[in-house]
Scaffold this active site. Structure first.
Site, short mmCIF file in Angstrom:
data_model
loop_
_atom_site.label_atom_id
_atom_site.label_comp_id
_atom_site.label_asym_id
_atom_site.label_seq_id
_atom_site.Cartn_x
_atom_site.Cartn_y
_atom_site.Cartn_z
N ASP A 9 42.99 42.63 36.63
CA ASP A 9 42.58 41.53 37.11
C ASP A 9 42.72 42.25 39.28
O ASP A 9 42.96 42.87 39.83
CB ASP A 9 43.81 40.13 37.75
CG ASP A 9 42.70 39.37 37.89
OD1 ASP A 9 41.31 39.55 38.26
OD2 ASP A 9 43.35 38.03 38.47
N ASP A 103 35.71 40.17 35.76
CA ASP A 103 37.18 41.06 36.52
C ASP A 103 38.24 40.85 36.33
O ASP A 103 39.77 41.49 36.67
CB ASP A 103 37.32 40.25 38.18
CG ASP A 103 37.53 38.82 38.55
OD1 ASP A 103 37.68 37.99 37.74
OD2 ASP A 103 38.21 38.21 39.82
N GLU A 104 38.45 40.69 35.33
CA GLU A 104 39.74 39.95 33.80
C GLU A 104 39.37 40.82 32.48
O GLU A 104 38.94 40.54 32.00
CB GLU A 104 39.98 38.40 34.23
CG GLU A 104 41.54 38.60 34.13
CD GLU A 104 41.74 36.79 34.12
OE1 GLU A 104 43.40 36.59 33.80
OE2 GLU A 104 41.14 36.05 33.74
#
Length: 404
Positions: A9, A103-104
């Protein structure tokens, strides 16, 4: 074989990108999100969090809590560029990964222990991402997705944490119930009223007691609190629907504006269907009034991706929905029941000229951008226009730069 799932993350992703581009923002309180009267915080730096600021909060409230914060509208294209850069690094390094948001990421490292050592490999991957992107990133490593995600949250900011096999329950036990994915504010409040504020208390409960209070979700919550999760890493999941909606700066009763906005949204979604070689068999329209009452209607139709069929269908639903004649806060449209295929000419209603028109318009949009060709009635609502292909396997990005 023991599973080994890595969760990655990027820390305060939008803020980190802005700081990478402008070093003057380092160590300063920064908010990224909508700047209008109904703007929402898309990302906030750790410096703002001690004032109670959180992602998803109204920007107006965030600025009241932290008046000294620097507010940035951001740029979705820039964020996607860095997201794609990191995705490419991960794709080059691992055999199987899942991108769940901009973003993960989840990575399945099962079986790689025999060759590299999973924790060592994860550390090297994190170092490579930081080196090639310049962005901070944290990871959690465990036997399943849930524990790894919680571990990442505990590792932040810009750190890493491994939970050894068999220690999942012990790791989760002292944490707040809000740390468990799926336990939101309302669910947490219900549990707190029962005297449950720590994961350990859920672990000690009979699962039947939790299901009697929480229904079918009680079983899932109990499993997650005990570190039980068998959800696989899925590299790509076919989208079942696409949608577009807009919250107005000021609630409106201007029916023509509502219709123009709806037309622009349907027009964009039709273009996206054709980009992905898809057709829809169901149209839904949503209206949220100023008192937050929300209404939906849908209609099944023959499979199509044609504007001249879908726009009238959406307008028919809007006319049935808009009965209260009070101020509208939000309007939206969704296409579902998607199937692959091109729009076929209707023997009685269409002609070759119609199909050639769509091909020409799409060719212009592909070359010069989605906003290069528009209906005259939609010129004032061009912000809903998007040329992104929603079927390219990438998760949707939160458009922080939009003035909500």
């Amino acid at each position: 074989m023991k599973k080994s799932i890595l969760h990655l993350d990027l820390d305060t992703f939008f803020v980190s990108v802005e700081r990478l581009l402008n070093s003057e923002l380092l160590k300063k309180p920064v908010l990224v999100g909508g700047t209008g009267s109904r703007g929402v915080v898309a990302a906030c730096s750790y410096e703002t969090r001690k004032y109670g600021v959180r992602s998803g909060m109204a920007m107006k409230i965030a600025k009241q809590l932290c008046p000294q914060a620097i507010v940035i509208r951001g740029n979705a294209g820039t964020y996607m560029k860095y997201s794609n850069l990191i995705t490419d690094v991960i794709r080059d390094s691992v055999p199987l990964f899942e991108k769940t948001s901009v973003d993960e990421f989840y990575v399945d490292l099962t079986g790689m222990d025999r060759f590299f050592g999973n924790y060592k490999f994860a550390c090297e991957l994190r170092k490579r991402i930081i080196k090639e992107s310049g962005l901070p990133i944290s990871f959690g490593l465990s036997q399943n997705k849930i524990v790894s995600k919680v571990a990442t949250g505990e590792a932040k900011p810009n750190n890493q944490l491994k939970i050894d096999y068999g220690f999942e329950k012990a790791f989760l036990a002292p944490l707040s119930i809000r740390k468990i994915p799926m336990i939101g504010k309302a669910t947490a409040q219900t549990l707190i009223h029962l005297g449950i504020d720590r994961v350990k208390l859920i672990q000690e409960m009979p699962v039947e007691m939790l299901t009697s209070v929480m229904g079918k979700n009680g079983q899932t919550i109990w499993n997650r609190a005990n570190g039980i999760d068998s959800t696989p890493v899925i590299p790509y999941c076919e989208r079942k629907s696409i949608s577009n909606e807009r919250t107005f700066n000021l609630d409106t009763i201007d029916v023509q504006r509502l219709r123009d906005t709806l037309t622009a949204m349907v027009d964009t979604l039709c273009y996206q269907l054709r980009l992905g070689n898809k057709m829809t068999g169901c149209v839904s329209v949503k209206i949220r009034y100023s008192d937050f009452q929300t209404y939906n209607k849908q209609i099944r139709i023959p499979y199509t991706s044609a504007d001249h069929i879908l726009i009238p269908a959406a307008m028919e639903l809007f006319n049935k929905l808009y009965e209260r004649r009070i101020l509208v806060r939000l309007i939206g449209v969704k296409f579902s029941h998607l199937v692959g295929g091109h729009y076929q000419i209707n023997l009685f209603d269409d002609n070759e000229k119609t199909l050639n028109l769509y091909k020409s318009l799409d060719h212009i949009r592909n070359r010069f951008g989605a906003g290069s060709v528009m209906k005259a009635s939609t010129l004032d609502v061009r912000t809903v226009i998007s040329g992104r292909n929603p079927f390219d396997g990438e998760p949707p990005i939160l458009l922080a730069h939009r003035n909500q």
